[in-house]
Design a protein around this motif. Structure first.
Motif, mmCIF file in Angstrom:
data_model
loop_
_atom_site.group_PDB
_atom_site.id
_atom_site.type_symbol
_atom_site.label_atom_id
_atom_site.label_comp_id
_atom_site.label_asym_id
_atom_site.label_seq_id
_atom_site.Cartn_x
_atom_site.Cartn_y
_atom_site.Cartn_z
ATOM 1 N N PRO A 413 6.052 -40.639 -57.430
ATOM 2 C CA PRO A 413 7.238 -40.116 -56.746
ATOM 3 C C PRO A 413 6.970 -38.700 -56.235
ATOM 4 C CG PRO A 413 7.538 -40.168 -59.140
ATOM 5 C CD PRO A 413 6.237 -40.842 -58.857
ATOM 6 N N PRO A 414 7.746 -38.210 -55.244
ATOM 7 C CA PRO A 414 8.958 -38.842 -54.724
ATOM 8 C C PRO A 414 8.679 -39.909 -53.660
ATOM 9 C CG PRO A 414 8.633 -36.732 -53.676
ATOM 10 C CD PRO A 414 7.552 -36.851 -54.707
ATOM 11 N N LEU A 415 9.723 -40.673 -53.376
ATOM 12 C CA LEU A 415 9.655 -41.725 -52.370
ATOM 13 C C LEU A 415 9.426 -41.118 -50.988
ATOM 14 C CD1 LEU A 415 10.108 -44.847 -52.540
ATOM 15 C CD2 LEU A 415 12.475 -44.418 -51.909
ATOM 16 N N ASP A 416 8.641 -41.809 -50.174
ATOM 17 C CA ASP A 416 8.418 -41.360 -48.802
ATOM 18 C C ASP A 416 9.773 -41.179 -48.096
ATOM 19 O OD1 ASP A 416 6.596 -41.111 -46.319
ATOM 20 O OD2 ASP A 416 8.044 -42.670 -45.746
ATOM 21 N N PRO A 417 10.014 -40.041 -47.443
ATOM 22 C CA PRO A 417 11.338 -39.769 -46.839
ATOM 23 C C PRO A 417 11.798 -40.844 -45.871
ATOM 24 C CG PRO A 417 10.025 -37.773 -46.897
ATOM 25 C CD PRO A 417 9.111 -38.879 -47.320
ATOM 26 N N GLU A 418 10.902 -41.316 -45.023
ATOM 27 C CA GLU A 418 11.301 -42.345 -44.073
ATOM 28 C C GLU A 418 11.662 -43.642 -44.778
ATOM 29 O OE1 GLU A 418 9.518 -44.641 -40.115
ATOM 30 O OE2 GLU A 418 8.487 -42.883 -40.943
ATOM 31 N N ARG A 419 10.878 -43.995 -45.777
ATOM 32 C CA ARG A 419 11.167 -45.211 -46.556
ATOM 33 C C ARG A 419 12.477 -45.044 -47.309
ATOM 34 N NH1 ARG A 419 11.431 -49.936 -47.002
ATOM 35 N NH2 ARG A 419 10.364 -51.221 -48.523
ATOM 36 N N SER A 420 12.721 -43.876 -47.825
ATOM 37 C CA SER A 420 13.955 -43.600 -48.560
ATOM 38 C C SER A 420 15.174 -43.757 -47.659
ATOM 39 C CB SER A 420 13.907 -42.191 -49.148
ATOM 40 O OG SER A 420 15.106 -41.879 -49.815
ATOM 41 N N ASP A 422 15.408 -45.613 -44.976
ATOM 42 C CA ASP A 422 15.561 -47.034 -44.671
ATOM 43 C C ASP A 422 16.291 -47.760 -45.803
ATOM 44 O OD1 ASP A 422 14.872 -49.598 -43.238
ATOM 45 O OD2 ASP A 422 13.742 -49.915 -45.106
ATOM 46 N N ILE A 423 15.900 -47.489 -47.056
ATOM 47 C CA ILE A 423 16.551 -48.126 -48.205
ATOM 48 C C ILE A 423 18.011 -47.711 -48.288
ATOM 49 C CG2 ILE A 423 16.591 -48.211 -50.736
ATOM 50 C CD1 ILE A 423 13.540 -48.043 -50.680
ATOM 51 N N LYS A 424 18.294 -46.436 -48.023
ATOM 52 C CA LYS A 424 19.679 -45.961 -48.070
ATOM 53 C C LYS A 424 20.537 -46.663 -47.026
ATOM 54 C CE LYS A 424 22.415 -41.728 -48.223
ATOM 55 N NZ LYS A 424 22.380 -40.240 -48.147
ATOM 56 N N LYS A 425 20.008 -46.859 -45.822
ATOM 57 C CA LYS A 425 20.754 -47.570 -44.782
ATOM 58 C C LYS A 425 21.043 -49.013 -45.202
ATOM 59 C CE LYS A 425 19.076 -44.952 -40.774
ATOM 60 N NZ LYS A 425 18.258 -45.014 -39.528
ATOM 61 N N ARG A 426 20.069 -49.646 -45.803
ATOM 62 C CA ARG A 426 20.265 -51.033 -46.242
ATOM 63 C C ARG A 426 21.265 -51.128 -47.384
ATOM 64 N NH1 ARG A 426 14.443 -52.164 -47.590
ATOM 65 N NH2 ARG A 426 15.300 -54.018 -48.600
ATOM 66 N N LEU A 427 21.282 -50.140 -48.240
ATOM 67 C CA LEU A 427 22.278 -50.104 -49.308
ATOM 68 C C LEU A 427 23.685 -49.987 -48.725
ATOM 69 C CD1 LEU A 427 20.600 -47.827 -52.012
ATOM 70 C CD2 LEU A 427 21.370 -50.189 -52.339
ATOM 71 N N GLU A 428 23.860 -49.116 -47.761
ATOM 72 C CA GLU A 428 25.170 -48.941 -47.129
ATOM 73 C C GLU A 428 25.587 -50.201 -46.374
ATOM 74 O OE1 GLU A 428 24.477 -45.521 -44.762
ATOM 75 O OE2 GLU A 428 24.680 -44.087 -46.433
ATOM 76 N N ALA A 429 24.632 -50.851 -45.697
ATOM 77 C CA ALA A 429 24.941 -52.079 -44.960
ATOM 78 C C ALA A 429 25.318 -53.209 -45.913
ATOM 79 C CB ALA A 429 23.739 -52.490 -44.108
ATOM 80 N N LEU A 430 24.659 -53.259 -47.063
ATOM 81 C CA LEU A 430 24.965 -54.301 -48.052
ATOM 82 C C LEU A 430 26.396 -54.165 -48.546
ATOM 83 C CD1 LEU A 430 23.823 -56.650 -49.779
ATOM 84 C CD2 LEU A 430 23.128 -54.941 -51.466
ATOM 85 N N CYS A 474 14.432 -41.311 -57.387
ATOM 86 C CA CYS A 474 13.082 -41.539 -56.862
ATOM 87 C C CYS A 474 12.832 -40.745 -55.579
ATOM 88 C CB CYS A 474 12.852 -43.028 -56.596
ATOM 89 S SG CYS A 474 12.748 -44.025 -58.088
ATOM 90 N N SER A 475 13.906 -40.298 -54.934
ATOM 91 C CA SER A 475 13.769 -39.523 -53.686
ATOM 92 C C SER A 475 14.040 -38.045 -53.920
ATOM 93 C CB SER A 475 14.757 -40.061 -52.636
ATOM 94 O OG SER A 475 14.619 -41.458 -52.464
ATOM 95 N N LEU A 476 14.140 -37.641 -55.167
ATOM 96 C CA LEU A 476 14.566 -36.291 -55.531
ATOM 97 C C LEU A 476 13.682 -35.218 -54.906
ATOM 98 C CD1 LEU A 476 16.870 -35.300 -57.420
ATOM 99 C CD2 LEU A 476 15.120 -35.010 -59.186
ATOM 100 N N THR A 477 14.322 -34.229 -54.256
ATOM 101 C CA THR A 477 13.616 -33.075 -53.702
ATOM 102 C C THR A 477 13.907 -31.848 -54.566
ATOM 103 O OG1 THR A 477 15.481 -32.566 -52.239
ATOM 104 C CG2 THR A 477 13.752 -33.997 -51.363
ATOM 105 N N GLU A 478 13.196 -30.793 -54.337
ATOM 106 C CA GLU A 478 13.342 -29.607 -55.180
ATOM 107 C C GLU A 478 14.759 -29.037 -55.135
ATOM 108 O OE1 GLU A 478 10.462 -26.619 -54.440
ATOM 109 O OE2 GLU A 478 8.743 -27.903 -54.945
#
Length: 589
Positions: A413-420, A422-430, A474-478
């Motif tokens: 970690p952390p998760l790649d920002p672009e991948r993160s 994409d997952i967030k958009k899919r969560l909202e769409a779900l 998993c996407s945590l930034t400083e």
């Protein structure tokens, strides 16, 4: 008539007395009947034993009638419950005399107990009209475990053995048949997947022994850790039989996958020091599925538009068996996805999620498992229940599929920002997708009466919010490392905790089991110490509870623990390893 042979040099004098001491009667000598010690026993320095006070037959019958039966582990079932035939037919007694159940049965149902008598059936409330559609089953019963030796070649080579059950084993089967919260299910027990697995156990020694091991272990755990029956004996024998089954080229996939499921149910309640690791279980499942190409047989993704492949699949596995196998595989996938997060498994989940549409295709196959198995006998109200709960269970499945997807992305970690993103958009769409959006509305209901549909909605939505927190961590930034920022994850944690509290207000122990994963993530993002204490009190999963305690200790300074550290903590939460965690925390600080 020849005289009786001499005993100890003394000739026998006539027939033995029917009222003499037991010692003389055993030695076939006539007793002088002196009490308390007869002259024969006194002369030979033998223990002179006498019968107890004679009790007339009438009095013995009255005393027997006054004896209360063993306390049932579950309340009596109501007359409105649907039926499932578990073990009507042809139990053979341990003597091997081939005595059928019909010789001793009372009414429609009865189990032949170890004493040769008939135990009251747990299904005595069912009428003959309800039972008639079901064909009788031959019940594969284990030998009484007090006398069983695991090295008994006859028992190992001849299983399933038609022998008697002990009282504890009868109670375990009774519990398994009635308990709605066992495993994942909240379905009516008589028409559930576990009812189908009971039928599988009636023909498979491995499944039967692991079923008993899981159920006996569950009872002991719920009774406060008390020992109930010989779960360990069943567990060891079930493991050995499973190994033999898997080594056979003609192994039955249903039997093997059912055994994997019961292995999981055993492991989740066993003390950590006695557990087979989830990594080992994951490896077993992955190797078996790959070696037998079950992921191809079970999934329809590769067969769409390919009639030749469809024919081959149907020849290899009938639709009802394929659906049952898919359901077991999906359940085990969910377990393996969580274990993968904890660093304990993941191979099986990775395999099933690797093909196009992968685990989602498998889930589609699994949805018809009950209807296909019971066919025309499946009641309309149960089919309606399946349709009502379909959206909640679909949401639940999507959350576990995305958990595994994130698992694969966060080795470092952390998760790649672009991948993160994409997952967030899919969560909202779900969440917005109908009819899944209706599941969220049901979970928000403040009604204190929460039926199966609402309980499943609570479970699915709680898992969704837990996934949101997992993704965030998993996407945590400083700049998100401190609590109280503007990331809105604290709002999600607050909503999740309210939902869990409302859902658990029904005191459903099965729901408590199902909400362990969401409880863990709610605890991680909760800074209030009173709420943390409440969450820890509700954590029945000891591994997650130990991990959460250590994470909360690290976060007491107001800084979030990063995901890499969380995963390492989850991998080391037992016994002396906790000391190493404390030392590691000091180094980490």
């Amino acid at each position: 008539m020849e005289p009786l042979p001499s005993v100890d040099g003394e000739p026998a004098k006539g027939m033995r007395s029917s009222t003499g001491c037991l010692t003389c009667r055993d030695r076939r000598v006539k007793c002088k009947e002196e009490r308390p010690v007869c002259s024969h026993c006194a002369r030979l320095s033998l223990a002179c034993q006498w019968r107890g006070k004679h009790v007339p037959l009438k009095d013995r019958k009255e005393q027997k009638a006054k004896k209360r039966p063993p306390k049932p582990l579950m309340p009596k079932a109501t007359a409105g419950m649907n039926a499932f035939v578990v073990a009507q037919a042809h139990l053979q007694l341990s003597s091997g005399v081939g005595k059928s159940l019909s010789d001793v049965e009372q009414g429609l149902f009865g189990y032949a107990r170890g004493d040769g008598n008939v135990a009251a059936s747990s299904f005595s409330f069912l009428d003959e009209g309800v039972m008639s559609p079901f064909s009788p089953l031959t019940w594969a019963c284990p030998s009484p475990m007090m006398d069983m030796e695991l090295a008994s070649t006859g028992l190992l080579t001849n299983l399933p053995s038609l022998v008697t059950l002990t009282e504890a084993e009868h109670q375990a089967l009774d519990y398994y048949q009635k308990e709605t919260g066992f495993g994942f299910g909240s379905k009516t027990p008589a028409w559930s997947t576990h009812a189908i697995l009971m039928r599988t156990a009636s023909k498979s020694g491995a499944v039967l022994h692991l079923l008993l091991a899981a159920t006996i272990t569950e009872i002991g755990w719920r009774e406060g850790g008390s020992i109930f029956g010989n779960a360990e004996g069943h567990y060891k024998l079930g493991r050995q039989l499973l190994n033999e089954t898997m080594a056979s080229p003609q192994s039955d996939p249903v039997e093997v996958m059912a055994s994997f499921w019961f292995l999981y149910l055993v492991q989740r309640r066993r003390p950590a020091r006695e557990q087979m690791s989830y990594k080992e279980l994951s490896n077993l499942m992955c190797d078996y599925i790959r070696n037998h190409q079950l992921h191809d047989i079970l999934s329809l993704a590769e067969s769409e538009g390919d009639e030749t492949h469809l024919v081959a699949v149907n020849q290899a596995c009938s639709p009802d068996r394929r659906a049952l196998l898919a359901r077991l595989a999906v359940w085990l996938f969910w377990i393996d996805a969580q274990s993968c997060f904890q660093g304990e498994g993941g191979r099986m989940a990775r395999l099933l999620a690797a093909t196009p549409r992968g685990i989602h295709s498998l889930y589609e196959v699994s949805r018809d498992a009950l209807q296909l198995h019971w066919a025309s006998q499946y009641p309309d109200d149960e089919l309606i229940d399946d349709l009502k709960n379909a959206s909640a269970l679909e949401l639940l499945h999507h959350t576990w599929a995305m958990v595994q997807e994130i698992n694969e992305e966060v080795e470092s970690p952390p998760l790649d920002p672009e991948r993160s993103r994409d997952i967030k958009k899919r969560l909202e769409a779900l969440r917005r997708r109908y009819p899944i959006s209706s599941v969220f509305r049901l979970s928000e209901s403040t009604s204190r009466v929460r039926d199966r549909l609402m309980a499943n909605s609570d479970w699915a939505v709680a898992n969704y919010y837990a996934l949101c927190i997992y993704h965030f961590r998993c996407s945590l930034t400083e700049d998100q490392g401190f609590f109280g920022g503007s990331d809105h994850i604290d709002e999600i944690a607050a909503v999740l905790l309210v939902l869990i509290q409302r859902s658990l207000s029904t005191d459903d122990i099965g729901q408590l089991d199902r909400l362990q994963w969401p409880l863990f993530w709610a605890g991680i993002e909760t800074a209030d110490q009173f709420k943390q204490t409440w969450i820890l009190e509700k954590m029945s999963n000891q591994g997650l509870r130990d991990a959460l305690e250590m994470i909360l200790l690290e976060q007491s300074d107001g800084v979030r623990t990063n995901m890499g550290r969380v995963r390492r903590i989850c991998q080391t939460t037992v016994g002396a390893q906790r000391l190493r965690l404390v030392l590691g925390r000091l180094e980490y600080a």
